[in-house]
Design a protein around this motif. Structure first.
Motif, short mmCIF file in Angstrom:
data_model
loop_
_atom_site.label_atom_id
_atom_site.label_comp_id
_atom_site.label_asym_id
_atom_site.label_seq_id
_atom_site.Cartn_x
_atom_site.Cartn_y
_atom_site.Cartn_z
N MET A 1 111.10 35.87 -13.71
CA MET A 1 110.00 36.09 -12.78
C MET A 1 110.28 37.30 -11.89
O MET A 1 109.41 38.15 -11.69
CB MET A 1 109.77 34.84 -11.92
CG MET A 1 108.52 34.88 -11.06
SD MET A 1 108.68 35.80 -9.51
CE MET A 1 109.84 34.78 -8.64
N PHE A 2 111.51 37.39 -11.40
CA PHE A 2 111.85 38.49 -10.49
C PHE A 2 111.89 39.82 -11.24
O PHE A 2 111.63 40.88 -10.66
CB PHE A 2 113.18 38.23 -9.80
CG PHE A 2 113.37 39.07 -8.56
CD1 PHE A 2 112.67 38.78 -7.41
CD2 PHE A 2 114.23 40.15 -8.56
CE1 PHE A 2 112.82 39.56 -6.26
CE2 PHE A 2 114.40 40.93 -7.43
CZ PHE A 2 113.68 40.63 -6.28
N ALA A 3 112.21 39.78 -12.54
CA ALA A 3 112.17 41.01 -13.34
C ALA A 3 110.74 41.53 -13.41
O ALA A 3 110.49 42.73 -13.28
CB ALA A 3 112.73 40.75 -14.73
N GLY A 4 109.78 40.64 -13.65
CA GLY A 4 108.38 41.04 -13.67
C GLY A 4 107.91 41.53 -12.31
O GLY A 4 107.18 42.53 -12.22
N LEU A 5 108.36 40.87 -11.26
CA LEU A 5 108.00 41.28 -9.91
C LEU A 5 108.56 42.66 -9.59
O LEU A 5 107.86 43.51 -9.03
CB LEU A 5 108.53 40.23 -8.91
CG LEU A 5 108.10 40.33 -7.46
CD1 LEU A 5 108.08 38.94 -6.82
CD2 LEU A 5 109.05 41.23 -6.65
N SER A 6 109.80 42.90 -9.96
CA SER A 6 110.44 44.20 -9.71
C SER A 6 109.73 45.31 -10.47
O SER A 6 109.55 46.42 -9.94
CB SER A 6 111.92 44.15 -10.12
OG SER A 6 112.61 43.16 -9.38
N LEU A 7 109.34 45.02 -11.70
CA LEU A 7 108.59 46.00 -12.48
C LEU A 7 107.30 46.40 -11.77
O LEU A 7 106.94 47.58 -11.72
CB LEU A 7 108.26 45.44 -13.87
CG LEU A 7 109.25 45.67 -15.00
CD1 LEU A 7 108.74 45.02 -16.28
CD2 LEU A 7 109.52 47.14 -15.22
N ALA A 8 106.60 45.40 -11.24
CA ALA A 8 105.34 45.68 -10.56
C ALA A 8 105.58 46.51 -9.30
O ALA A 8 104.80 47.44 -9.01
CB ALA A 8 104.65 44.36 -10.19
N LEU A 9 106.63 46.23 -8.57
CA LEU A 9 106.96 47.02 -7.38
C LEU A 9 107.18 48.48 -7.78
O LEU A 9 106.74 49.40 -7.08
CB LEU A 9 108.22 46.46 -6.70
CG LEU A 9 108.08 45.12 -5.98
CD1 LEU A 9 109.45 44.62 -5.51
CD2 LEU A 9 107.13 45.22 -4.79
N PRO B 1 107.63 36.27 -16.14
CA PRO B 1 107.46 37.67 -15.73
C PRO B 1 106.04 37.99 -15.30
O PRO B 1 105.83 38.81 -14.39
CB PRO B 1 107.84 38.46 -16.99
CG PRO B 1 108.70 37.53 -17.77
CD PRO B 1 108.14 36.17 -17.51
N LEU B 2 105.07 37.34 -15.91
CA LEU B 2 103.67 37.56 -15.55
C LEU B 2 103.36 37.02 -14.16
O LEU B 2 102.56 37.59 -13.41
CB LEU B 2 102.75 36.90 -16.58
CG LEU B 2 102.69 37.60 -17.95
CD1 LEU B 2 102.06 36.67 -18.98
CD2 LEU B 2 101.93 38.91 -17.86
N ILE B 3 104.01 35.91 -13.79
CA ILE B 3 103.83 35.37 -12.44
C ILE B 3 104.34 36.37 -11.41
O ILE B 3 103.67 36.66 -10.42
CB ILE B 3 104.58 34.02 -12.28
CG1 ILE B 3 104.04 32.99 -13.26
CG2 ILE B 3 104.44 33.52 -10.85
CD1 ILE B 3 104.83 31.68 -13.25
N GLY B 4 105.55 36.90 -11.67
CA GLY B 4 106.13 37.86 -10.74
C GLY B 4 105.30 39.12 -10.61
O GLY B 4 105.07 39.63 -9.51
N TRP B 5 104.83 39.62 -11.75
CA TRP B 5 103.99 40.82 -11.76
C TRP B 5 102.70 40.57 -10.98
O TRP B 5 102.30 41.37 -10.14
CB TRP B 5 103.67 41.21 -13.20
CG TRP B 5 102.75 42.38 -13.35
CD1 TRP B 5 101.39 42.37 -13.23
CD2 TRP B 5 103.11 43.74 -13.65
NE1 TRP B 5 100.87 43.63 -13.45
CE2 TRP B 5 101.91 44.49 -13.71
CE3 TRP B 5 104.32 44.38 -13.90
CZ2 TRP B 5 101.89 45.85 -13.99
CZ3 TRP B 5 104.31 45.74 -14.18
CH2 TRP B 5 103.12 46.47 -14.22
N GLU C 1 104.42 48.27 -19.25
CA GLU C 1 105.74 47.81 -18.78
C GLU C 1 105.86 46.29 -18.78
O GLU C 1 106.85 45.74 -19.27
CB GLU C 1 106.01 48.34 -17.36
CG GLU C 1 106.21 49.83 -17.26
CD GLU C 1 104.92 50.59 -17.02
OE1 GLU C 1 104.99 51.78 -16.68
OE2 GLU C 1 103.82 49.99 -17.17
N ILE C 2 104.84 45.62 -18.26
CA ILE C 2 104.92 44.16 -18.20
C ILE C 2 104.85 43.55 -19.59
O ILE C 2 105.53 42.56 -19.90
CB ILE C 2 103.81 43.57 -17.29
CG1 ILE C 2 103.95 42.06 -17.20
CG2 ILE C 2 102.43 43.96 -17.78
CD1 ILE C 2 105.28 41.58 -16.67
#
Length: 307
Positions: free
Chosen positions: A37-45, A166-170, A181-182
């Motif tokens: 999840m945090f990997a997806g969130l970091s990608l979005a950032l 990952p989708l949740i984080g993004w 990227e996602i």
């Protein structure tokens, strides 16, 4: 037993309550999914050039909300699988099997943390809540209650829910999904899960067979599982290049660790020692995805600072 020893019994029982809770929500699975999840969130950032401080509230809410939703999925899975869990060595001591957590208590816990987690994700971002609930539903219904007991493709179906974190984080950062990227990360997660879980299935072959769970090696044999494992590893190898437009460095790292996994699979396979081979594959699979996640997180958070 004298009265002076009774407090020790009470203390022992009380101190075991956290363990019962964590075993019921499958804390290990929560931890591993939070990294995804945090990997997806970091990608979005990184993609949206967003500030951590400016998004600190949705970040915190998404972490806690995701933990609760994933934990709820674990609770419902444990409740439904009590019969087969009682047969398998690694699961027969789960609280839902031993009776420490009965059906009513489990349902109350699962529903409560679903609602709380869903609300927290919704506050972070409505789209994050949608993905969170979607991941839970995919895990409970198509996987746990249907395909896990009926088809060798249960692993493929289960991988759908496994690719949701990952989708949740993004989505906690942005609802815009039209970015490669996602999807590169989601594809990686989808493909990774098959060789990972095939390794577990071979390691626990006798248990799955006794429980009547139609895992691939149980139904189709070890040779078929070995071939299928390598097919997915080749696909995983080529999927590394999906990261190239974002970062050649990430793509190369993903390619190298995937290549190492494929070489390990081919070079160490021994049909007389399949459990040893599957253990090596399982351990490497954990290291493989952890390395990729950490590289993605580090790159996404550090690269903007050195532009």
């Amino acid at each position: 037993m004298n009265k002076g020893s009774r407090p020790d019994i009470s203390l022992e029982y009380t101190s075991s309550i956290p363990k019962v809770f964590f075993d019921t929500i499958k804390i290990g699975i929560i931890k591993s999914n939070l990294i995804a999840m945090f990997a997806g969130l970091s990608l979005a950032l990184y993609v949206f050039d967003a500030s951590i401080l400016a998004n600190i509230v949705p970040i915190i809410l998404s972490v806690i909300g995701s933990s609760l939703i994933i934990g709820a999925a674990g609770v419902f899975n444990n409740l439904y699988d009590r019969d087969i869990d009682a047969i398998m060595e690694r699961t027969k001591t789960r609280p839902t099997v031993t009776g420490r957590v009965d059906t009513k208590t489990g349902l109350i816990l699962g529903i409560a943390i679903t609602v709380i987690g869903g609300v927290m994700l919704y506050i972070a971002s409505p789209s994050a809540a949608v993905f969170g609930i979607l991941g839970l539903l995919l895990y409970v219904f198509p996987y746990t209650m249907w395909t896990k007991r009926t088809t060798v493709y249960n692993t493929e179906v289960g991988s759908l829910s496994g690719a949701v974190p990952p989708l949740i984080g993004w989505a906690a950062i942005s609802p815009e999904l039209g970015h490669y990227e996602i999807w590169a990360l989601v594809v990686t997660m989808l493909l990774w899960q098959m060789p990972h879980f095939y390794g577990i299935a071979i390691r626990r072959f006798d248990e799955y067979k006794a429980a009547g769970v139609p895992m691939l090696p149980v139904v189709k044999g070890i040779r078929r599982t070995y071939i299928q494992t390598n097919v997915y590893l080749v696909l995983l190898l080529f999927s590394s290049f999906l990261f190239w437009p974002m970062s050649p460095f990430i793509a190369i790292v993903a390619f190298l660790v995937s290549l190492a996994w494929l070489i390990l699979s081919v070079a160490t396979f021994d049909k007389k020692e399949t459990k040893k081979w599957s253990h090596k594959m399982f351990i490497f699979s954990i290291n493989h995805i952890t390395i990729i996640f950490l590289v993605i997180i580090a790159y996404s958070l550090i690269a903007p600072l050195i532009k």
